[in-house]
Design a protein around this motif. Sequence first.
Motif, mmCIF file in Angstrom:
data_model
loop_
_atom_site.group_PDB
_atom_site.id
_atom_site.type_symbol
_atom_site.label_atom_id
_atom_site.label_comp_id
_atom_site.label_asym_id
_atom_site.label_seq_id
_atom_site.Cartn_x
_atom_site.Cartn_y
_atom_site.Cartn_z
ATOM 1 N N UNK A 215 45.072 -1.315 -31.843
ATOM 2 C CA UNK A 215 45.457 -0.050 -32.465
ATOM 3 C C UNK A 215 46.334 -0.414 -33.653
ATOM 4 N N UNK A 216 46.007 0.110 -34.843
ATOM 5 C CA UNK A 216 46.704 -0.424 -36.010
ATOM 6 C C UNK A 216 46.947 0.634 -37.079
ATOM 7 N N UNK A 217 48.091 0.514 -37.739
ATOM 8 C CA UNK A 217 48.471 1.480 -38.780
ATOM 9 C C UNK A 217 48.930 0.700 -40.012
ATOM 10 N N UNK A 218 48.203 0.934 -41.096
ATOM 11 C CA UNK A 218 48.569 0.277 -42.356
ATOM 12 C C UNK A 218 49.368 1.253 -43.213
ATOM 13 N N UNK A 219 50.329 0.754 -43.993
ATOM 14 C CA UNK A 219 51.045 1.666 -44.895
ATOM 15 C C UNK A 219 50.107 2.260 -45.945
ATOM 16 N N UNK A 220 48.928 1.625 -46.115
ATOM 17 C CA UNK A 220 47.988 2.119 -47.120
ATOM 18 C C UNK A 220 47.154 3.297 -46.605
ATOM 19 N N UNK A 221 47.183 3.520 -45.295
ATOM 20 C CA UNK A 221 46.328 4.573 -44.731
ATOM 21 C C UNK A 221 47.172 5.657 -44.074
ATOM 22 N N UNK A 222 46.639 6.878 -44.078
ATOM 23 C CA UNK A 222 47.361 7.966 -43.410
ATOM 24 C C UNK A 222 47.140 7.906 -41.910
ATOM 25 N N UNK A 223 45.966 7.371 -41.570
ATOM 26 C CA UNK A 223 45.602 7.434 -40.153
ATOM 27 C C UNK A 223 45.758 6.088 -39.456
ATOM 28 N N UNK A 224 45.880 6.168 -38.155
ATOM 29 C CA UNK A 224 45.924 4.955 -37.338
ATOM 30 C C UNK A 224 44.558 4.799 -36.681
ATOM 31 N N UNK A 225 44.063 3.560 -36.637
ATOM 32 C CA UNK A 225 42.718 3.347 -36.093
ATOM 33 C C UNK A 225 42.739 2.425 -34.881
ATOM 34 N N UNK A 226 41.735 2.632 -34.062
ATOM 35 C CA UNK A 226 41.602 1.816 -32.851
ATOM 36 C C UNK A 226 40.279 1.052 -32.930
ATOM 37 N N UNK A 227 40.351 -0.238 -32.690
ATOM 38 C CA UNK A 227 39.161 -1.104 -32.636
ATOM 39 C C UNK A 227 39.025 -1.523 -31.185
ATOM 40 N N UNK A 228 37.853 -1.369 -30.613
ATOM 41 C CA UNK A 228 37.691 -1.750 -29.204
ATOM 42 C C UNK A 228 36.425 -2.556 -29.030
ATOM 43 N N UNK A 229 36.501 -3.604 -28.237
ATOM 44 C CA UNK A 229 35.279 -4.369 -27.977
ATOM 45 C C UNK A 229 35.344 -5.032 -26.616
ATOM 46 N N UNK A 230 34.171 -5.212 -26.057
ATOM 47 C CA UNK A 230 34.076 -5.918 -24.780
ATOM 48 C C UNK A 230 33.512 -7.305 -25.021
ATOM 49 N N UNK A 231 33.880 -8.221 -24.150
ATOM 50 C CA UNK A 231 33.522 -9.624 -24.357
ATOM 51 C C UNK A 231 32.021 -9.850 -24.445
ATOM 52 N N UNK A 232 31.267 -9.157 -23.630
ATOM 53 C CA UNK A 232 29.834 -9.450 -23.558
ATOM 54 C C UNK A 232 29.018 -8.669 -24.578
ATOM 55 N N UNK A 233 29.689 -7.912 -25.431
ATOM 56 C CA UNK A 233 28.944 -7.028 -26.328
ATOM 57 C C UNK A 233 28.792 -7.627 -27.719
#
Length: 687
Positions: A215-233
């Motif tokens: 889950x990450x928030x950059x000062x360059x963006x208004x929104x916070x984003x979530x990246x999700x992944x599973x090992x086998x995918x």
Amino acid sequence: MAPALSRSLGASSVAALRPCPSSRNGLVSQWRRAAAANCARGVRWEAGRTKGKGRMVGFRCDAAVAEKPAGEEETAGEKFEYQAEVSRLMDLIVHSLYSHKEVFLRELVSNASDALDKLRFLSVTDSSVMADGGELEIRIKPDPDAGTITITDTGIGMTKDELKDCLGTIAQSGTSKFLKALKENKDLGADNGLIGQFGVGFYSAFLVAEKVVVSTKSPKADKQYVWEAEAESSSYIIKEETDPEKMLTRGTQITLYLRDDDKYEFADPARIQGLVKNYSQFVSFPIYTWQEKSRTIEVEEEEEPKEGEETSEDERKKRKKTITEKYWDWELANETKPIWMRNPKEVEKIEYNEFYKKTFNEFLDPLAYTHFTTEGEVEFRSVLYVPGMAPLSNEEIMNPKTKNIRLYVKRVFISDDFDGELFPRYLSFVKGVVDSNDLPLNVSREILQESRIVRIMRKRLVRKTFDMIQEIVEKDDQEDYKKFWESFGKFMKLGCIEDTGNHKRLEFTKHTKEKKFVDISKEDLELGEDDEDKEKESKQEYTLLCDWIKQQLGDKVAKVQISKRLSSSPCVLVSGKFGWSANMERLMKAQTLGDTSSLEFMRGRRIFEINPDHPIIKDLSPESPAELGGKIYGMMTMALGGRWGRSDSDEAATTSEASVEADSSEGAATEVVEPSEVRTESDPWKN
Ligand code: ADP
């Protein structure tokens, strides 16, 4: 950062595919199953806040997602495919690498530290990036009950596009070096140390995790984003963070859902504390780990009065005892004063070596180090090292961009791209840190190139490096010098050619007397003293032969002359004094990519040299040109591959083939004289 190469579904295509229920629902239900399983195991994700410094946001149970009605699109997010290399790497990580698993923590902490460095650097010119995101720090929270570990930094964070670029593709970084080394080390086994040496960056999280959420928030963006992944995918999901409990003011939070096999080990706070102390002790931001602690407190005790003892109500209340209470709190795990800021007298050799290994991902101790401060006109501090082995790739000798020197300005990490400005190319194998108080924080390559301060720094750095090498040379035990010479001798040779200013020092390192460097593939080579009479005699004897050969070769060669360099070959093609050498021409040909104009211009004219001492040349009798011609054709026929003994009718064809060969030999790679062919009195490079 490299652009995403194989994002299978862009935002618009995802939108177009939304009606297709199978893939999305398939994934959601997969997560639901996982989340439900977690909750069934009693996973409780509660929002936790740090005490004092900064802000730490935890999670609630993922099952909340699972409970949401299927209609809520934002929980699904957009699905993207990894770049092919990432998939390959992931497959390798998940299925083949079983040793050195713990490096995942070093990799993630080092990414967090880089993110903090980037933020601090940007804030120099734009203070708004800091916002009110709190202190620059890293917090690591293992949760043995949930089988998770969460790493949070208050660094630069990532925008949505950066998430795709950074965590879906492999940039030119440590990770791609790792893949390259893998290719070169086909026998990679489960115990191979490569992973420990290179790390595999962010993806090493999958060494221990079955699922990773960023889950990450950059000062360059208004929104916070979530990246999700599973090992086998082979794909990952990006969605917007909407849960108020998970909001970060700035930075990145990575949660690893540990595999069953790894939960016991890596969700253990003591183990994590140990790893941080070991791997990340030289990170220059505070790293806090969540630790169970104990303290003694006084508690009041209701004590039963002894028989016959009368105690009043008041007295009974006063009885107190001390007990040990367990509680959880953040604990600082690393020393944050950079090693180069410490007093050299107080730093042990082992600490220097550890700093070197941790900072530069090395597994061998360095051969030598030096720690110094210069004051006065220019002020800077530095710790430099001679590595324990040569760079794995030979490219590094040609390419000065080795990332071997980390430049700091007033303790702020600026870049590791300035090796070329701080060190000459022949010392590009030296690793270390340089911290200047005199350079501006927004220092650029242009500033460095023109700065008088940098010129002075460069001189001192080179001098200190020579002192360090000198120490290796003067050691009683010559083992290290042998290693040094084997690993870096070629760099020293390059230095002899490049750096006339330091010639004396370099020669001392080589234990040789002064020698002048000449290109042995060019005309006018002088090798020691010549026997003038003999030379004159040869000239006279072979003038006719030379003329005849020149006549036959025409414009293909500039001239034909008697050679002074050959011992066992009858002849050689060398370059003229001006223009490129044959080797240089070959390199330029490989680079000019079809632009042959400069090639033609710089190409040296070839000179054909014959060896007057060679039996073949001796045997060529110039008295009868016809006989001579026959002999030469015969020689060429032999050279053309065993066509000796052909019938006369073949002869004409052979002759014309021979001339074609002569043609192409000039057009193709011109001959470069092999060292063995060159008559030398003493070879300065031979030890
Ligand atoms: P490397 O760090 O060698 O570039 P990684 O695979 O470790 O390769 O990371 C890829 C990229 O992802 C990083 O270069 C960085 O841009 C980004 N990244 C990783 N972790 C973080 C983080 N904690 N904060 C911000 N960016 C990050």
